[in-house]
Design a protein around this motif. Structure first.
Motif, short mmCIF file in Angstrom:
data_model
loop_
_atom_site.label_atom_id
_atom_site.label_comp_id
_atom_site.label_asym_id
_atom_site.label_seq_id
_atom_site.Cartn_x
_atom_site.Cartn_y
_atom_site.Cartn_z
N ILE A 1 10.28 14.43 2.33
CA ILE A 1 8.83 14.17 3.56
C ILE A 1 8.19 13.41 3.15
N GLY A 2 7.16 13.17 4.06
CA GLY A 2 6.09 11.75 3.27
C GLY A 2 5.44 11.73 4.10
N ALA A 3 3.68 10.77 4.04
CA ALA A 3 3.06 10.45 4.52
C ALA A 3 2.45 9.69 4.28
N GLY A 4 1.73 8.69 5.07
CA GLY A 4 1.16 7.42 4.31
C GLY A 4 1.61 6.55 6.12
N LYS A 5 0.56 4.67 5.46
CA LYS A 5 0.72 4.48 7.27
C LYS A 5 1.45 3.84 6.73
N GLY A 6 2.47 3.72 6.11
CA GLY A 6 3.90 3.31 5.97
C GLY A 6 5.25 4.22 6.11
N ALA A 7 5.56 5.07 6.34
CA ALA A 7 6.06 6.64 5.66
C ALA A 7 7.05 6.63 6.72
N HIS B 1 2.48 3.38 14.13
CA HIS B 1 3.17 3.04 13.20
C HIS B 1 4.52 3.77 12.94
N GLY B 2 5.30 4.46 13.97
CA GLY B 2 6.35 5.55 13.85
C GLY B 2 7.18 4.05 14.15
N ALA B 3 8.72 4.81 12.97
CA ALA B 3 9.93 3.89 13.27
C ALA B 3 10.69 5.00 14.14
N PRO B 4 11.97 4.37 14.51
CA PRO B 4 13.30 5.18 15.58
C PRO B 4 14.38 6.00 14.32
N ASP C 1 -5.64 -6.44 5.13
CA ASP C 1 -5.27 -4.91 4.48
C ASP C 1 -3.62 -4.89 4.60
N THR C 2 -2.69 -5.14 3.81
CA THR C 2 -1.44 -5.09 3.81
C THR C 2 -1.18 -4.28 5.28
N ASP C 3 -2.08 -2.98 5.41
CA ASP C 3 -0.76 -2.42 6.36
C ASP C 3 -0.68 -2.74 7.78
N GLY C 4 -2.06 -3.31 7.90
CA GLY C 4 -2.38 -4.44 9.08
C GLY C 4 -3.38 -3.66 9.75
N ILE C 5 -3.92 -2.65 8.87
CA ILE C 5 -4.95 -2.26 10.07
C ILE C 5 -6.22 -2.31 8.93
N ASP C 6 -7.37 -3.01 9.54
CA ASP C 6 -8.84 -3.37 8.23
C ASP C 6 -9.37 -1.88 9.25
N ASN D 1 1.99 -0.18 2.68
CA ASN D 1 0.22 -0.47 2.57
C ASN D 1 0.68 -0.71 0.70
N VAL D 2 0.05 -1.98 0.79
CA VAL D 2 -0.47 -2.14 -1.36
C VAL D 2 -1.19 -2.29 -1.20
N ASN D 3 -2.59 -2.38 0.03
CA ASN D 3 -3.35 -2.79 -0.48
C ASN D 3 -4.23 -3.96 0.57
N ASP D 4 -5.56 -3.71 0.01
CA ASP D 4 -6.72 -5.14 0.43
C ASP D 4 -5.80 -6.91 -0.73
N PHE D 5 -5.02 -7.64 0.62
CA PHE D 5 -4.78 -8.41 0.36
C PHE D 5 -5.72 -10.01 0.38
N ARG D 6 -6.53 -11.15 -0.60
CA ARG D 6 -7.27 -11.53 -0.15
C ARG D 6 -6.97 -13.00 -1.28
#
Length: 419
Positions: free
Chosen positions: A42-48, A73-76, A351-356, A409-414
Motif C-alpha cells: 500500500i502507499g500514498a504520496g507524490k512519489g508512491a 505522477h504514475g508509473a508502469p 520542490d524536490t517532487d517537481g511541483i511547487d 519528495n524530500v521537500n523544498d530545496f534551496r
C-alpha cells in the motif's frame, strides 16, 4: 578552476539532491524479509508510484496491492495498481483510493506482511472523512489549512484527528499482519508520523492540542468538526498490535542536501548546509537568506565566497491575494527584491517532487537582475507579493524551473550561489 554557469550549476545541485532520494537505491537497503503468507503493498504520496515500481524490481517473491499518487505522477507497475488523484486539494478519486487501501489490509493474518510506501503528499491523496461527514467537509478543511500559513506539523495534527485512515489507523486495520513502513520524509525533523499524516504510524497527540492549533492559526472549523475532534482518540502507539511493526525513513532532506553539497565541492565551490528543516513564512525565509547572501557577497562573512548556501525544509504561505504561485517562488520573489543590483548572487528554490504549489513548475531561478527585469516589464515585486502572484512574475521572465515529476519528495530545496 573556471566558474560554472550559474543556472547549470544550481540545476546540477538539484539533480544531485533528487538522485540521493531515488526510490530504487533507497529501498534496496531497507527491504524486510519475505513473509510466510501474502505480501500486500500500500502507499500514498507524490512519489508512491515510483516507489512501488522500484519495489517490484527488488522484491524476490509475489506481491500485490495499490498506491495512490498525484495526477501525472504514475508509473508502469505490473503487480501494484497505481491510482491517481488530486493534490493539494482532495477529490473523489482520492476518496476511492483510501477506501481501496483500507479494503486491501482488512482480514489479513499474522503470517502476512504489509509494506507501506509513504511519502509527501499523502495527506491530500488519502481523504477518509469520519462517519457523519463528507468528502466536501474534508476538502473545506484542507483548503482552510492550505490558506492558513500554518506549518506542516500543525496542519497534520488537525488532519490526524479528522480521518479514518491517518494517525496510524491504516496500520491498525492491517493487524495482526506485520506492517513495515518505508518512508521518504518531506517534513522538518523527519518524524515519520508527520509524513502524509502518518497513515501507518500511530502517534500520541491530544484533541485539545489540535483544537488549540486551529484557534492559533484561525482555521475555521464547524461546530460538528470541533465536537468530533474533541472526542477523537486515535490508535495508541503502545497497543500490542504495533509491537511487530517497523518504520524506516529511507530518504530525507538531510541526505539530499549532503549529496548536493558534495556535488558543489566537486565543481570547486565550497558548500554550507544552513538547515534541513526550515519552516516559517516563505517570504520571510527569502529575506533572511538574501541578507545572509549579501553579507557573504560584501564582507566574506560568515562564509567566504565562492560558496553555495543550501537549505531544506518546508516553508508556508499565508494566502492574502488571488494570484498564482507556490512557496518556492514566493521565497524567491522576496529574495530577489532584497538582492537587487548584486551581480554575483544566483539562486534556485524548488520542490524536490517537481511541483511547487498547484502549477507545473518545481520553482524558479532568481539573481541580482530579477527585480530590474521585472520592472522593465511593468511588474512590481511588492504588488506580486501582496497578491501571492509569484509564479506569474517568474513566468514573465521565463525563469520558472520545470523538471517534471521526479519520482521522489524530500521537500523544498534551496541553493544560493555567491560567486
Amino acid at each position: 578552476m573556471p566558474q560554472p554557469h550559474p543556472k547549470e550549476f544550481l540545476t546540477g545541485l538539484f539533480d544531485a539532491a533528487v538522485r540521493a532520494a531515488d526510490p530504487l537505491e533507497c529501498l534496496r537497503a531497507h527491504l524486510p524479509d519475505a513473509p510466510p503468507g501474502r505480501t500486500i503493498v500500500i502507499g500514498a504520496g507524490k512519489g508512491a508510484a515510483q516507489m512501488a515500481l522500484a519495489l517490484e524490481t527488488l522484491w524476490p517473491g509475489p506481491l500485490e496491492g495499490a498506491v495512490v499518487t498525484r495526477y501525472g505522477h504514475g508509473a508502469p507497475c505490473r503487480y501494484v495498481d497505481v491510482i491517481e488523484a488530486s493534490h493539494p486539494v482532495p477529490d473523489r478519486a482520492g476518496l476511492k483510493a483510501a477506501e481501496r487501501l483500507m479494503s486491501l489490509v482488512r482480514g489479513l493474518s499474522a503470517d502476512d506482511l504489509v509494506i507501506a510506501l509513504i511519502c509527501g503528499g499523502g495527506s491530500a491523496l488519502l481523504p477518509a472523512p469520519p462517519p457523519g461527514f463528507t468528502l466536501e467537509d474534508e476538502i473545506a478543511l484542507n483548503k482552510a489549512l492550505l490558506a492558513s500559513g500554518a506549518p506542516i506539523s500543525a496542519m497534520n495534527a488537525l488532519r490526524r484527528h479528522f480521518s479514518m485512515i491517518k494517525g496510524g489507523r491504516l496500520a491498525a486495520l492491517a493487524h495482526p499482519a506485520r506492517v513495515v513502513s518505508l518512508v521518504v520524509s518531506d517534513v522538518p525533523g523527519d518524524d515519520p508520523a508527520e509524513v502524509a499524516s502518518g497513515p501507518t504510524v500511530a502517534r500520541r497527540g491530544s484533541p485539545a492540542e489540535a483544537l488549540a492549533i486551529a484557534d492559533r492559526y484561525r482555521i475555521a472549523l464547524t461546530d460538528a468538526q470541533r465536537a468530533y475532534m474533541a472526542a477523537d482518540r486515535g490508535p495508541d502507539p503502545g497497543c500490542p498490535g504495533f509491537a511487530r511493526d517497523k518504520v524506516r525513513v529511507i530518504a530525507s532532506a538531510s541526505r539530499s542536501l549532503e549529496a548536493a553539497a558534495a556535488q558543489s565541492r566537486r565543481q570547486g565551490i565550497d558548500a554550507v548546509i544552513l538547515s534541513d528543516s526550515l519552516e516559517g513564512e516563505a517570504r520571510e525565509a527569502g529575506r533572511f537568506h538574501a541578507d545572509l547572501a549579501l553579507e557573504v557577497a560584501r564582507r566574506n562573512r560568515p562564509f567566504r565566497k565562492p560558496v553555495a548556501l543550501l537549505s531544506g525544509g518546508e516553508t508556508s504561505v499565508t494566502l492574502r491575494g488571488t494570484g498564482a504561485g507556490g512557496r518556492n517562488t514566493e521565497f524567491l520573489l522576496a529574495f530577489a527584491a532584497r538582492i537587487a543590483g548584486q551581480d554575483h548572487i544566483h539562486a534556485l528554490a524548488a520542490d524536490t517532487d517537481g511541483i511547487d504549489g498547484t502549477g507545473d513548475n518545481a520553482g524558479a531561478f532568481a539573481d541580482g537582475k530579477t527585480a530590474e527585469r521585472l520592472l522593465d516589464r511593468g511588474v512590481r515585486i511588492d504588488a506580486c507579493l501582496a497578491d501571492n502572484d509569484s509564479r506569474t512574475a517568474f513566468a514573465a521572465l521565463d525563469d520558472l524551473f520545470s523538471p517534471g515529476p521526479t519520482g521522489t519528495n524530500v521537500n523544498d530545496f534551496r541553493a544560493i550561489l555567491i560567486a
